[in-house]
Design a protein around this motif. Structure first.
Motif, PDB file in Angstrom:
ATOM      1  N   TYR A  31     -51.912  62.830  -1.283  1.00 28.82           N
ATOM      2  CA  TYR A  31     -53.501  63.134  -1.345  1.00 28.82           C
ATOM      3  C   TYR A  31     -54.586  62.522  -2.156  1.00 28.82           C
ATOM      4  CZ  TYR A  31     -57.078  66.813  -1.371  1.00 28.82           C
ATOM      5  OH  TYR A  31     -58.272  67.427  -1.160  1.00 28.82           O
ATOM      6  N   ALA A  32     -54.142  62.207  -3.280  1.00 26.79           N
ATOM      7  CA  ALA A  32     -55.059  61.386  -4.215  1.00 26.79           C
ATOM      8  C   ALA A  32     -55.286  60.079  -3.470  1.00 26.79           C
ATOM      9  CB  ALA A  32     -54.524  61.143  -5.410  1.00 26.79           C
ATOM     10  N   GLY A  33     -54.260  59.429  -3.044  1.00 29.18           N
ATOM     11  CA  GLY A  33     -54.590  58.006  -2.266  1.00 29.18           C
ATOM     12  C   GLY A  33     -55.412  58.102  -0.931  1.00 29.18           C
ATOM     13  N   ILE A  34     -55.132  59.233  -0.216  1.00 31.13           N
ATOM     14  CA  ILE A  34     -56.161  59.230   0.852  1.00 31.13           C
ATOM     15  C   ILE A  34     -57.557  59.692   0.814  1.00 31.13           C
ATOM     16  CG2 ILE A  34     -55.577  61.803   1.655  1.00 31.13           C
ATOM     17  CD1 ILE A  34     -55.644  60.955   4.557  1.00 31.13           C
ATOM     18  N   LYS A  35     -57.892  60.376  -0.302  1.00 26.19           N
ATOM     19  CA  LYS A  35     -59.137  60.739  -0.875  1.00 26.19           C
ATOM     20  C   LYS A  35     -59.795  59.524  -1.215  1.00 26.19           C
ATOM     21  CE  LYS A  35     -60.016  63.991  -3.649  1.00 26.19           C
ATOM     22  NZ  LYS A  35     -60.156  65.059  -4.596  1.00 26.19           N
ATOM     23  N   ALA A  36     -58.909  58.742  -2.319  1.00 23.98           N
ATOM     24  CA  ALA A  36     -59.580  57.742  -2.713  1.00 23.98           C
ATOM     25  C   ALA A  36     -60.009  56.706  -1.470  1.00 23.98           C
ATOM     26  CB  ALA A  36     -58.425  56.958  -3.728  1.00 23.98           C
ATOM     27  N   LEU A  37     -58.787  56.578  -0.560  1.00 23.53           N
ATOM     28  CA  LEU A  37     -59.191  55.388   0.346  1.00 23.53           C
ATOM     29  C   LEU A  37     -60.701  56.049   0.860  1.00 23.53           C
ATOM     30  CD1 LEU A  37     -58.188  53.056   2.216  1.00 23.53           C
ATOM     31  CD2 LEU A  37     -57.151  54.957   3.738  1.00 23.53           C
ATOM     32  N   ILE A  38     -60.517  57.358   1.458  1.00 26.53           N
ATOM     33  CA  ILE A  38     -62.010  57.549   2.210  1.00 26.53           C
ATOM     34  C   ILE A  38     -63.107  57.407   1.448  1.00 26.53           C
ATOM     35  CG2 ILE A  38     -63.408  59.657   2.851  1.00 26.53           C
ATOM     36  CD1 ILE A  38     -60.332  60.773   3.853  1.00 26.53           C
ATOM     37  N   GLN A  39     -63.012  57.540   0.126  1.00 29.95           N
ATOM     38  CA  GLN A  39     -64.058  57.216  -0.749  1.00 29.95           C
ATOM     39  C   GLN A  39     -64.602  55.975  -0.906  1.00 29.95           C
ATOM     40  OE1 GLN A  39     -62.945  59.506  -4.482  1.00 29.95           O
ATOM     41  NE2 GLN A  39     -63.890  61.374  -3.778  1.00 29.95           N
ATOM     42  N   ARG A  40     -63.513  55.193  -0.922  1.00 29.27           N
ATOM     43  CA  ARG A  40     -63.757  53.520  -1.017  1.00 29.27           C
ATOM     44  C   ARG A  40     -64.342  53.087   0.143  1.00 29.27           C
ATOM     45  NH1 ARG A  40     -59.997  49.839   0.420  1.00 29.27           N
ATOM     46  NH2 ARG A  40     -58.204  51.411   0.320  1.00 29.27           N
ATOM     47  N   LYS A  41     -63.862  53.328   1.362  1.00 27.57           N
ATOM     48  CA  LYS A  41     -64.350  53.025   2.625  1.00 27.57           C
ATOM     49  C   LYS A  41     -65.450  53.648   3.260  1.00 27.57           C
ATOM     50  CE  LYS A  41     -60.247  50.842   4.470  1.00 27.57           C
ATOM     51  NZ  LYS A  41     -59.490  50.615   5.728  1.00 27.57           N
ATOM     52  N   TYR A  42     -65.593  54.789   2.881  1.00 27.02           N
ATOM     53  CA  TYR A  42     -66.895  55.580   3.562  1.00 27.02           C
ATOM     54  C   TYR A  42     -67.671  56.308   2.636  1.00 27.02           C
ATOM     55  CZ  TYR A  42     -63.473  54.666   7.213  1.00 27.02           C
ATOM     56  OH  TYR A  42     -62.697  53.953   8.072  1.00 27.02           O
ATOM     57  N   GLY A  43     -67.651  56.019   1.313  1.00 23.93           N
ATOM     58  CA  GLY A  43     -68.483  56.657   0.389  1.00 23.93           C
ATOM     59  C   GLY A  43     -68.372  57.998   0.314  1.00 23.93           C
TER      60      GLY A  43
END
Length: 153
Positions: A31-43
Motif C-alpha cells: 500500500y505504501a509503495g503504490i501511494k509513493a508511486l502515484i505521488q512520484r509520477k502524478y503529483g
C-alpha cells in the motif's frame, strides 16, 4: 475491469486492510509503495481520502477521476503494483475486500461490469470465473449499509 478501476479498488482495499494495526507487513508495504508511486509520477492526488473511509463510493470516484485525468490507466508499473496489492490483501486479509464491496478472484474474462456497489459486508463476490460473455451486476446493496438513502438529496 478497466485499469483505473483496478487501481482504485486496490487503493481502497489496501487502505481498508493496510492501515489496521494488525495488518500484515506485506500489505502495508504494498500500500505504501503504490501511494509513493502515484505521488512520484502524478503529483499530489487525493489518495489519502480513501484512508478515512475506504468504503466511500464518492471518495473512490474522486480518486478515480484524478487518476483518469493523469493518464494513469496507461501506466503498466502502476497497474502491476495495484494487482500485487490486491493479491497481498487477498492472501493476508481477504475480509478487507468484502468490506469495500467487491471481492474478485482468478478472473479471466471477456467482459464483466460491476456498478454502484455499496457494502458493509460481502457486496459482490466472484470466485474462479472464466467469463466468456458479458456479465453485468448493478445496484448491489449488502450487509449493514452505512449510507442512509433517505438522506440523499
Amino acid at each position: 475491469m478497466d485499469p483505473i478501476s483496478i487501481i482504485v479498488t486496490a487503493l481502497a482495499t489496501g487502505a481498508a486492510a493496510g492501515l489496521k494495526p494488525t495488518a500484515a507487513k506485506v500489505i502495508q508495504d504494498a500500500y505504501a509503495g503504490i501511494k509513493a508511486l502515484i505521488q512520484r509520477k502524478y503529483g499530489e492526488t487525493n489518495v489519502g481520502l480513501l484512508e478515512k473511509d475506504p468504503a466511500s463510493k464518492a471518495k473512490r470516484e474522486v480518486v478515480k477521476e484524478e487518476l483518469e485525468k493523469s493518464d494513469a490507466a496507461d501506466d503498466p508499473e502502476l497497474l502491476t503494483q495495484a494487482k500485487a496489492l490486491l493479491d497481498a490483501v487477498q492472501q493476508h486479509a481477504p475480509e478487507a475486500a468484502g468490506q469495500i464491496g467487491v471481492d474478485l478472484e482468478e478472473i479471466k474474462g471477456a467482459s464483466l461490469r460491476i456498478g454502484d456497489v455499496i457494502a458493509a459486508g460481502a457486496g459482490v463476490k466472484v470466485r474462479k470465473a472464466e467469463i466468456a460473455g458479458d456479465i453485468e451486476i448493478k445496484g448491489v446493496r449488502a450487509g449493514e449499509v452505512s449510507e442512509n438513502p433517505s438522506k440523499r438529496q
